[in-house]
Design a protein around this motif. Structure first.
Motif, PDB file in Angstrom:
ATOM      1  N   ALA A  17      19.143   3.745   9.228  1.00  0.00           N
ATOM      2  CA  ALA A  17      18.154   3.055   8.378  1.00  0.00           C
ATOM      3  C   ALA A  17      17.270   4.083   7.668  1.00  0.00           C
ATOM      4  N   ILE A  18      16.892   5.148   8.380  1.00  0.00           N
ATOM      5  CA  ILE A  18      16.042   6.187   7.764  1.00  0.00           C
ATOM      6  C   ILE A  18      16.823   6.912   6.662  1.00  0.00           C
ATOM      7  N   GLN A  19      18.086   7.188   6.922  1.00  0.00           N
ATOM      8  CA  GLN A  19      18.906   7.817   5.878  1.00  0.00           C
ATOM      9  C   GLN A  19      19.006   6.893   4.654  1.00  0.00           C
ATOM     10  N   THR A  20      19.183   5.615   4.900  1.00  0.00           N
ATOM     11  CA  THR A  20      19.312   4.656   3.787  1.00  0.00           C
ATOM     12  C   THR A  20      18.001   4.579   2.997  1.00  0.00           C
ATOM     13  N   ALA A  21      16.869   4.574   3.720  1.00  0.00           N
ATOM     14  CA  ALA A  21      15.571   4.511   3.024  1.00  0.00           C
ATOM     15  C   ALA A  21      15.289   5.804   2.261  1.00  0.00           C
ATOM     16  N   SER A  22      15.956   6.911   2.634  1.00  0.00           N
ATOM     17  CA  SER A  22      15.761   8.199   1.941  1.00  0.00           C
ATOM     18  C   SER A  22      16.615   8.318   0.688  1.00  0.00           C
ATOM     19  N   SER A  23      17.570   7.407   0.542  1.00  0.00           N
ATOM     20  CA  SER A  23      18.526   7.547  -0.564  1.00  0.00           C
ATOM     21  C   SER A  23      17.991   6.893  -1.845  1.00  0.00           C
ATOM     22  N   PRO A  24      17.991   7.615  -2.971  1.00  0.00           N
ATOM     23  CA  PRO A  24      17.549   7.013  -4.237  1.00  0.00           C
ATOM     24  C   PRO A  24      18.382   5.775  -4.591  1.00  0.00           C
ATOM     25  N   ALA A  25      19.624   5.714  -4.110  1.00  0.00           N
ATOM     26  CA  ALA A  25      20.492   4.560  -4.424  1.00  0.00           C
ATOM     27  C   ALA A  25      19.954   3.265  -3.819  1.00  0.00           C
ATOM     28  N   VAL A  48      24.968   7.986   2.638  1.00  0.00           N
ATOM     29  CA  VAL A  48      24.678   6.579   2.344  1.00  0.00           C
ATOM     30  C   VAL A  48      25.485   6.204   1.120  1.00  0.00           C
ATOM     31  N   CYS A  49      26.316   5.195   1.257  1.00  0.00           N
ATOM     32  CA  CYS A  49      27.167   4.811   0.129  1.00  0.00           C
ATOM     33  C   CYS A  49      26.894   3.343  -0.227  1.00  0.00           C
ATOM     34  N   ILE A  50      26.230   3.146  -1.377  1.00  0.00           N
ATOM     35  CA  ILE A  50      25.962   1.775  -1.841  1.00  0.00           C
ATOM     36  C   ILE A  50      27.038   1.423  -2.856  1.00  0.00           C
ATOM     37  N   ILE A  51      27.685   0.285  -2.656  1.00  0.00           N
ATOM     38  CA  ILE A  51      28.795  -0.065  -3.554  1.00  0.00           C
ATOM     39  C   ILE A  51      28.538  -1.343  -4.363  1.00  0.00           C
ATOM     40  N   GLN A  52      27.464  -2.082  -4.022  1.00  0.00           N
ATOM     41  CA  GLN A  52      27.170  -3.307  -4.756  1.00  0.00           C
ATOM     42  C   GLN A  52      25.662  -3.481  -4.879  1.00  0.00           C
ATOM     43  N   SER A  53      25.235  -4.289  -5.850  1.00  0.00           N
ATOM     44  CA  SER A  53      23.814  -4.630  -6.007  1.00  0.00           C
ATOM     45  C   SER A  53      23.637  -6.124  -5.808  1.00  0.00           C
ATOM     46  N   PRO A  54      22.487  -6.538  -5.244  1.00  0.00           N
ATOM     47  CA  PRO A  54      22.246  -7.980  -5.148  1.00  0.00           C
ATOM     48  C   PRO A  54      22.051  -8.565  -6.545  1.00  0.00           C
ATOM     49  N   TYR A  55      22.549  -9.772  -6.761  1.00  0.00           N
ATOM     50  CA  TYR A  55      22.472 -10.401  -8.072  1.00  0.00           C
ATOM     51  C   TYR A  55      21.195 -11.232  -8.221  1.00  0.00           C
ATOM     52  N   ARG A  74       0.853  -1.209   0.000  1.00  0.00           N
ATOM     53  CA  ARG A  74       0.000   0.000   0.000  1.00  0.00           C
ATOM     54  C   ARG A  74       0.885   1.255   0.000  1.00  0.00           C
ATOM     55  N   LEU A  75       1.944   1.244   0.810  1.00  0.00           N
ATOM     56  CA  LEU A  75       2.837   2.405   0.889  1.00  0.00           C
ATOM     57  C   LEU A  75       3.616   2.592  -0.412  1.00  0.00           C
ATOM     58  N   GLU A  76       3.881   1.487  -1.110  1.00  0.00           N
ATOM     59  CA  GLU A  76       4.547   1.562  -2.424  1.00  0.00           C
ATOM     60  C   GLU A  76       3.721   2.437  -3.377  1.00  0.00           C
ATOM     61  N   LYS A  77       2.385   2.332  -3.246  1.00  0.00           N
ATOM     62  CA  LYS A  77       1.509   3.072  -4.163  1.00  0.00           C
ATOM     63  C   LYS A  77       1.206   4.465  -3.646  1.00  0.00           C
ATOM     64  N   ASP A  78       1.598   4.779  -2.422  1.00  0.00           N
ATOM     65  CA  ASP A  78       1.273   6.076  -1.811  1.00  0.00           C
ATOM     66  C   ASP A  78       2.305   7.118  -2.280  1.00  0.00           C
ATOM     67  N   PRO A  79       1.880   8.111  -3.075  1.00  0.00           N
ATOM     68  CA  PRO A  79       2.861   9.058  -3.625  1.00  0.00           C
ATOM     69  C   PRO A  79       3.554   9.905  -2.555  1.00  0.00           C
ATOM     70  N   GLU A  80       2.980   9.940  -1.351  1.00  0.00           N
ATOM     71  CA  GLU A  80       3.620  10.728  -0.279  1.00  0.00           C
ATOM     72  C   GLU A  80       4.821  10.020   0.339  1.00  0.00           C
ATOM     73  N   ILE A  81       4.895   8.706   0.156  1.00  0.00           N
ATOM     74  CA  ILE A  81       5.957   7.929   0.834  1.00  0.00           C
ATOM     75  C   ILE A  81       7.122   7.673  -0.120  1.00  0.00           C
ATOM     76  N   ASP A  82       8.342   7.979   0.365  1.00  0.00           N
ATOM     77  CA  ASP A  82       9.542   7.759  -0.462  1.00  0.00           C
ATOM     78  C   ASP A  82      10.264   6.461  -0.131  1.00  0.00           C
ATOM     79  N   GLY A  83      10.105   6.001   1.087  1.00  0.00           N
ATOM     80  CA  GLY A  83      10.793   4.768   1.480  1.00  0.00           C
ATOM     81  C   GLY A  83      10.229   4.255   2.783  1.00  0.00           C
ATOM     82  N   MET A  84      10.595   3.016   3.113  1.00  0.00           N
ATOM     83  CA  MET A  84      10.051   2.382   4.328  1.00  0.00           C
ATOM     84  C   MET A  84      11.175   1.821   5.189  1.00  0.00           C
ATOM     85  N   VAL A  85      10.970   1.959   6.505  1.00  0.00           N
ATOM     86  CA  VAL A  85      11.893   1.356   7.478  1.00  0.00           C
ATOM     87  C   VAL A  85      11.063   0.458   8.380  1.00  0.00           C
ATOM     88  N   ILE A  86      11.514  -0.767   8.570  1.00  0.00           N
ATOM     89  CA  ILE A  86      10.808  -1.693   9.475  1.00  0.00           C
ATOM     90  C   ILE A  86      11.707  -1.952  10.682  1.00  0.00           C
TER      91      ILE A  86
END
Ligand code: SIN
Length: 331
Positions: A139-147, A194-201, A80-92
């Motif tokens: 975690a909140i910083q990571t969820a805010s990052s487009p990366a 937030v520095c992402i250096i790899q992607s999951p395969y 539901r939050l994925e479809k909510d235009p107000e939400i940019d990311g989620m932290v659990i």
């Protein structure tokens, strides 16, 4: 920062030590999942003016009690939050004891592309030096990052960013309790960076074919722990009772001769997966221990993760062994 530029992050609480309370100043003897996440957020003034937070309270659990019912609730909310235009990311926020199970499961079943980041803590909120606020901030910083978009479910702990697929709790006391061993982490955080250096395969989230599964009435799968005198009668009982059994084998998914004989002669319906009790291992098909190919190898997955994938695969494909094998090769 302009208010319109502020990212909005949904913080979804489920409980765990991060929300634990106990004797003031002590690390032990606390009760998990007691404190509302708003109280932890209050202790992070550094977020103020930098990110907008919306809290969703799902549970106040010790994560040992999490169930497929809870996974179903989390899936529905995240989608539901994925479809909510107000939400940019989620932290659990989640307990650490079964974080590796939940992060792996959600990584396979959430139909999302927005960042989903899980975190928790090893010390309760009432400890002298709780690790929860720092982990939640990162975690909140990571969820805010487009990366972090499209990377599957991430786990942020102690400044490190991991794939939820590979994470494993490896220490029962230290605040750097998690690792993926030599399979590596995806990135790291430093303060707000937030520095992402790899992607999951391996396929995950929106790429997964398992996102359409109704997470209810799941097949029954248990883990059989192997040692040098493992009782074949206990395995026989499990083969009768469960839809699937994952063997936590020795070495690269091995077992004693008596277990091998039982498997060799087994003609029933129960699906058998060979995994390993080692923290770091690759389990391949074995012409030595399983010459007739009765089992499905778990490759890199621990018994507890292999159990979840087998449940999903059985639910989606029934007892089609080839399709189940492909799931273990794909995810
Ligand atoms: C739990 O898993 O809920 C309790 C333990 C922890 O969070 O460290």
């Amino acid at each position: 920062m302009n208010k319109d530029e502020l990212k909005t992050i949904a913080v979804i609480e489920t409980g765990g030590t991060i929300a634990g309370t106990g004797p003031k100043g002590e690390d032990a003897n606390y009760k998990a999942g007691e404190l509302p996440v708003e109280r932890i957020l209050d202790s992070i003034p550094e977020l103020s003016g930098k990110v907008s937070i919306k809290v969703y309270s799902v549970n106040h659990l010790d994560s040992n009690d999490i169930s497929f019912h809870d996974y179903k609730v989390l899936k529905k909310l995240c989608e539901r939050l994925e479809k909510d235009p107000e939400i940019d990311g989620m932290v659990i926020t989640h307990g650490t004891d079964t974080m590796e199970e939940s992060s792996f499961l959600l990584n396979l079943v959430l139909n999302v592309k927005k960042p989903v980041v899980m975190t928790g803590a090893m010390r309760p909120a009432t400890a002298i030096s709780p690790d929860g606020p720092g982990n939640l901030y990162q975690a909140i910083q990571t969820a805010s990052s487009p990366a972090s978009s499209g990377k599957g479910v991430l786990v942020v702990f102690g400044g490190d960013i991991y794939s939820g697929r590979d994470i494993q709790k490896q220490n029962g006391a230290r605040i750097d309790a998690f690792s993926t061993n030599s399979f590596g982490m995806l990135g790291y955080t430093r303060d707000a960076d937030v520095c992402i250096i790899q992607s999951p395969y391996r396929d995950h989230t929106a790429q997964s074919d398992l996102t359409d599964i109704e997470l209810e009435e799941m097949p029954k799968v248990e883990v059989f722990y192997i040692h040098e005198e493992s009782d074949p009668e206990l395995l026989s009982f499990m083969l009768e009772k469960y839809d699937g059994v994952v063997m936590a084998g020795t070495g690269a998914g091995n077992y004693p001769r008596a277990i091998q004989d039982l498997i060799e002669n087994y003609e029933g319906e129960c699906m058998l997966v060979r995994s390993s009790r080692l923290p770091e291992v690759l389990v391949y098909p074995s012409p030595v221990f399983d010459p007739s190919g009765k089992t499905v190898p778990s490759y890199r997955l621990s018994p507890q993760k292999a159990r979840l994938l087998l449940m999903l695969a059985l639910k989606k494909y029934g007892k089609d062994k080839d399709k189940i094998k492909k799931c273990f090769e794909r995810y």
